[in-house]
Design a protein around this motif. Sequence first.
Motif, PDB file in Angstrom:
ATOM      1  N   THR A 287       0.845  -1.189   0.000  1.00 17.28           N
ATOM      2  CA  THR A 287       0.000   0.000   0.000  1.00 17.28           C
ATOM      3  C   THR A 287       0.881   1.240   0.000  1.00 17.28           C
ATOM      4  OG1 THR A 287      -1.664  -1.193   1.284  1.00 17.28           O
ATOM      5  CG2 THR A 287      -1.869   1.197   1.185  1.00 17.28           C
TER       6      THR A 287
ATOM      7  N   ALA B 132       2.394   4.926   0.639  1.00 16.39           N
ATOM      8  CA  ALA B 132       2.343   5.740   1.860  1.00 16.39           C
ATOM      9  C   ALA B 132       1.290   6.838   1.763  1.00 16.39           C
ATOM     10  CB  ALA B 132       3.726   6.340   2.126  1.00 16.39           C
TER      11      ALA B 132
ATOM     12  N   TRP C  91      -2.344   5.900   2.960  1.00 18.25           N
ATOM     13  CA  TRP C  91      -2.641   5.898   4.398  1.00 18.25           C
ATOM     14  C   TRP C  91      -2.986   7.300   4.879  1.00 18.25           C
ATOM     15  CZ3 TRP C  91      -3.281   1.163   6.117  1.00 18.25           C
ATOM     16  CH2 TRP C  91      -2.565   0.112   5.564  1.00 18.25           C
TER      17      TRP C  91
ATOM     18  N   ALA D  73      -6.782   8.480   6.159  1.00 18.42           N
ATOM     19  CA  ALA D  73      -7.028   8.964   7.516  1.00 18.42           C
ATOM     20  C   ALA D  73      -7.664  10.349   7.505  1.00 18.42           C
ATOM     21  CB  ALA D  73      -5.717   8.987   8.304  1.00 18.42           C
TER      22      ALA D  73
ATOM     23  N   PHE E 253     -11.076   2.774   0.647  1.00 18.51           N
ATOM     24  CA  PHE E 253      -9.721   2.682   1.181  1.00 18.51           C
ATOM     25  C   PHE E 253      -9.331   1.234   1.451  1.00 18.51           C
ATOM     26  CE2 PHE E 253      -7.500   2.625   5.445  1.00 18.51           C
ATOM     27  CZ  PHE E 253      -6.219   2.671   4.901  1.00 18.51           C
TER      28      PHE E 253
ATOM     29  N   ALA F  24      -6.231  -0.852  -0.476  1.00 19.05           N
ATOM     30  CA  ALA F  24      -5.065  -1.335   0.268  1.00 19.05           C
ATOM     31  C   ALA F  24      -4.616  -2.690  -0.264  1.00 19.05           C
ATOM     32  CB  ALA F  24      -5.398  -1.415   1.757  1.00 19.05           C
TER      33      ALA F  24
ATOM     34  N   GLN G 274      -2.425  -6.178   3.736  1.00 19.73           N
ATOM     35  CA  GLN G 274      -2.431  -5.048   4.669  1.00 19.73           C
ATOM     36  C   GLN G 274      -3.838  -4.523   4.920  1.00 19.73           C
ATOM     37  OE1 GLN G 274       0.292  -2.464   2.525  1.00 19.73           O
ATOM     38  NE2 GLN G 274       2.023  -3.124   3.779  1.00 19.73           N
ATOM     39  N   ARG G 275      -4.843  -5.251   4.476  1.00 16.40           N
ATOM     40  CA  ARG G 275      -6.211  -4.773   4.657  1.00 16.40           C
ATOM     41  C   ARG G 275      -6.646  -4.806   6.109  1.00 16.40           C
ATOM     42  NH1 ARG G 275      -8.792  -7.494  -0.827  1.00 16.40           N
ATOM     43  NH2 ARG G 275      -8.302  -5.725  -2.198  1.00 16.40           N
TER      44      ARG G 275
ATOM     45  N   ALA H  31      -5.771  -1.603   7.411  1.00 13.96           N
ATOM     46  CA  ALA H  31      -6.728  -0.598   6.950  1.00 13.96           C
ATOM     47  C   ALA H  31      -7.991  -0.603   7.804  1.00 13.96           C
ATOM     48  CB  ALA H  31      -7.076  -0.836   5.486  1.00 13.96           C
TER      49      ALA H  31
ATOM     50  N   VAL I  61      -7.226   1.145  10.990  1.00 15.70           N
ATOM     51  CA  VAL I  61      -7.193   2.593  10.767  1.00 15.70           C
ATOM     52  C   VAL I  61      -8.605   3.149  10.695  1.00 15.70           C
ATOM     53  CG1 VAL I  61      -6.547   4.385   9.104  1.00 15.70           C
ATOM     54  CG2 VAL I  61      -4.933   2.556   9.653  1.00 15.70           C
TER      55      VAL I  61
END
Length: 332
Positions: free
Chosen positions: A33, A35, A38, A42, A75, A79, A83-84, A87, A90
């Motif tokens: 993912t 940078a 992210w 957010a 989002f 991702a 790495q979901r 996510a 987050v």
Amino acid sequence: MPKMTHNRRYPLTVERLTPDTRLTRTRAERPQTPAWLWIVAAVGILALALLGVSFSVPGTPLAVWWPAAGFSVWFALKAAPRQRWIAVVVIFVVTTIANALAGRDATLSLIYGAANALEAALVVELLAQRTRITARRAHFPITTGRRFQLDSAHAALYFALAAVIGSASTGVIVGVTAAVVSGAWSPLPGIFASVSHCAAILLIAPFALLPPAVATRVSRAEIAAQTLLLAGLIAITFTALTSLPGAFLIFGLFTWAVLRFPLRVVYPQALATAVIVLVLTVLGEGAFADRANSPLETAAVTVVFMTRSPRSRCSCPPRATRPSPGRPPPSN
């Protein structure tokens, strides 16, 4: 690399090919993912969650649309697969902070943050499960990196079903929480939460599922004509220019777009239309605000319109992804 060998019987150099039979990827080959995603996620979830409070019809505290839900699913889909889960964490943290900043206590903020995270996780997992099933049926390795794409009517309907299931989980949590806090049971908070989240997912999340662009002949004059007709119909129906009831005609123009235009034209058009209609209705303009008997009815009609707007795109395969003669149909 191919291995070079020498055959003694025939003085020729032959090439022996060694197929790549690896079932897993190395760490360097796995998608990551970026940078920037992210940071954008957010900030975007926080801003849209705070903005969603303003999308309520005067006279009722219920939000007609919750864009943070759709952006959260977008989002999570963007991702990297491995790495979901980060996510989802987050989404939980940022949504909890947004609810706290909006004035809710810590317990409610945590509950609503968990509801939004669960919603995104359900939609993503349902779509990923569908991709795995399709890969098995087509005898593709599960580790080929295939993603769910809106490349057929069947895929669009499955995405709509996943959105309904995910938003229904939020509606159940919100409804039960509202009943516990108020001490009285009412289905309205749960229903409005579910439908408003579903509309946001159907309008925003598809931008993470668009298939690669296919070279097709599209008339720019036709797109311009349809867009001008759509803008004119919105101006006639949802402004103070006239009080004619023509909201249902918008779906006819959407059907025109679905049959003739690529997805990358249809989806932004539907999102822009829904947002414009919502803003005008919140400001007290248009057919929904003028003809409703109560603010609650205005909110209900508006959220149904916003939900139907993206669903009209699921009626048939878009022109840009239909197979041509002699070409196999795209996979789901």
